[in-house]
Design a protein around this motif. Structure first.
Motif, short mmCIF file in Angstrom:
data_model
loop_
_atom_site.label_atom_id
_atom_site.label_comp_id
_atom_site.label_asym_id
_atom_site.label_seq_id
_atom_site.Cartn_x
_atom_site.Cartn_y
_atom_site.Cartn_z
N LYS A 9 -46.05 40.28 29.89
CA LYS A 9 -47.18 41.16 30.24
C LYS A 9 -47.60 42.02 29.05
O LYS A 9 -48.78 42.30 28.88
N THR A 82 -45.82 37.65 36.45
CA THR A 82 -45.83 38.24 35.10
C THR A 82 -45.74 39.77 35.12
O THR A 82 -44.93 40.33 34.38
N PRO A 83 -46.53 40.49 35.95
CA PRO A 83 -46.41 41.95 35.93
C PRO A 83 -45.01 42.45 36.28
O PRO A 83 -44.55 43.46 35.76
N GLU A 84 -44.31 41.72 37.18
CA GLU A 84 -42.95 42.13 37.54
C GLU A 84 -41.90 41.49 36.63
O GLU A 84 -40.73 41.84 36.69
N SER A 110 -45.69 43.80 45.35
CA SER A 110 -46.69 44.42 44.47
C SER A 110 -48.12 43.93 44.68
O SER A 110 -49.07 44.56 44.23
N HIS A 112 -49.28 41.34 43.23
CA HIS A 112 -49.68 40.62 42.03
C HIS A 112 -49.57 39.11 42.24
O HIS A 112 -48.66 38.62 42.92
#
Length: 505
Positions: A9, A82-84, A110, A112
């Motif tokens: 990220k 990806t964000p996590e 989340s 996402h």
């Protein structure tokens, strides 16, 4: 404190911003540093995971995992968020539609989007650590607190515990630490990031001075990484798990989770400008209950801070140091004849000029320092502040009950009682000022300076309350008070006006 700087990220965010990952990290870590400084949060070290000392520690840790036989190479596929920065099982996914209206899968936690990813990675034998992890938790029931999170981790350990992918293909993820002796792979960002707890205390050479007496303070959303993966990785590398993992919940806004897409993210620096640094810190620590999400809204901050800091604490200092009450501007003497010592305050009808209520109140302030120290030690800051606020209310009640402003100063016996009332009130304020230093540093300093408490007299270990009641000398008795610095804490304006009066603490 510090910043975790590797991962996909970060790589993508840098590309989107038209900059390089190191430049992005340099700028963002600077913002975090600045925010902590502005919030009066001190730290002994600010770790950046892109630093050479950290990278060296990660490479050594990887070597310990490899040498211990806990790593193997295998093909891995699954839904990657990806964000996590993690793979998610089907049970943690939901069906949604993307911006173009196409069906897609998202993380339940989340929201996402996730993408199916197939790679050849290094795998960690997490499945082999179920029994050691369960034994560790059974033997150490306070290893994870508060208790609901401890129970949650035990439940996870009853479920399937698949092996963990601990590297990514370097062709996809160049921004990270390469796997030693395999330049085609990058060490997975979470393994890299977690090692900062070791690198900051001198791993692999001098960490023994600190480890495992380590307390991790983590958000509930990263509990699995800290309470399952990290202890297992440590055991595999021949190290003990951390002594304690303290978990906190989230702040919601009007009952909703903060999210950039909803536009309800609260800017802490704007809040500091609006409520003052001490006001905002006090609210967060007084209302932040670790085991459950807490709701944030402006009106709540204004009401609490005005009531407990401006009115109760500030009002008490103002009333007890006013020239009309204390014209000599000194820490007056305590009279044992007005407030004689009793062996057991419970059941007493009061002695001298003191009432039964007064004995009860003095006993609760006397027990406050130990109570607060114990709550601080257990990370239950909100409970410590609750106890202090209660005692401040009791002190105001004591002052109001005896109406010192009505006493005749020309009568020697009345003067003795007046001085005793003020002495007890100032002693209480000294205790509150000392105990509140970690929470509201500027206001506590202002309060203690007004009471002429020197910097070396502000420690918790030497905090004795009302020694004269026990027949011991009080070093403050007869001392000239510090200069009058005006209102201790200015009241905040009602929310909605967004015009907060200027405060110089």
């Amino acid at each position: 404190s510090g910043t975790d700087e590797h991962g996909l990220k970060i790589q993508q965010a840098a590309a989107a911003a038209g900059t390089s990952p190191p430049e992005l990290c340099q700028r963002v870590s600077g913002l975090f540093r600045q925010a902590l400084t502005q919030a009066a949060v001190s730290f002994t070290d600010f770790t950046r995971t892109s630093e050479p000392r950290h990278q060296r520690a990660v490479r050594h840790f990887w070597g310990a995992l490899r040498d211990g036989g806990s790593l193997y190479k295998g093909s891995y596929e699954g839904w990657y968020c990806t964000p996590e920065e993690c793979f998610l099982p089907e049970s943690q996914l939901a069906e949604r539609r993307d911006a173009q209206g196409r069906p897609c899968k998202v993380s339940l936690e989340s929201g996402h989007q996730v993408h199916w990813t197939k790679e050849e990675n290094y795998m960690f034998k997490l499945s082999a650590f179920r029994d050691p992890l369960q034994k560790w938790l059974r033997d150490n029931p306070h290893a994870i607190s508060p208790d609901p999170f401890y129970k949650c981790v035990l439940r996870w350990l009853e479920e399937d515990l698949p092996d963990l992918s601990v590297s990514r293909e370097r062709s996809r993820l160049p921004w990270g630490i390469p796997v030693p002796s395999d330049s085609t792979q990058t060490i997975y960002v979470w393994v890299d990031a977690l090692v900062n707890y070791l690198s900051v205390v001198g791993y692999p050479e001098t960490h023994g001075e600190w480890w495992p007496a380590a307390h991790h303070v983590v958000g509930k959303d990263i509990l699995k990484f800290h309470a399952v993966y990290w202890p297992a990785l440590l055991m595999a590398a021949g190290l003990a798990p951390p002594e304690r993992i303290f978990v906190h919940s989230h702040w919601t806004v009007h009952g909703q989770k903060m999210s950039k897409s909803l536009g309800n993210v609260i800017d802490p620096l704007a809040c500091i400008g609006q409520y003052t640094l001490d006001g905002f810190r006090y609210f967060l620590l007084r209302q932040g209950v670790p085991e459950r999400d807490c709701d944030y809204y402006d009106e709540k901050v204004v009401k609490l801070v005005n009531s407990e800091l401006a009115d109760a604490l500030g009002g008490l200092l103002n009333r007890s140091t006013a020239l009309s009450i204390n014209p000599s501007n000194t820490y007056p003497c305590f009279s044992e004849s007005c407030f004689p010592k009793v062996l057991d305050y419970r059941g007493t009808k009061g002695m001298g000029r003191a009432s039964a209520e007064d004995y009860e109140f003095v006993a609760s302030v006397a027990s406050l320092p130990l109570q607060v120290a114990s709550y601080f030690e257990g990370f239950q800051i909100y409970k410590a502040l609750e106890c202090i606020a209660l005692c401040v209310r009791q002190t105001n009640g004591f002052f109001q009950r005896h109406r010192p402003w009505k006493l005749d100063r020309k009568d020697p016996t009345e003067q003795l009682w007046l001085d005793t009332i003020i002495h007890i009130t100032l002693e209480c304020l000294r205790v509150y000022g000392t105990l509140l230093q970690p929470v509201i540093p500027h206001t506590a300093d202002k309060l203690l300076s007004r009471l002429a408490v020197e910097p070396e007299e502000r420690g918790l270990s030497s905090l004795t309350f009302l020694p004269r009641y026990h027949g011991k000398p009080c070093p403050f008795e007869g001392r000239q008070l510090g200069p009058d610095t005006g209102i201790l804490f200015h009241r905040l304006e009602k929310s909605g006006q967004h015009q907060i009066e200027t405060k110089k603490l």
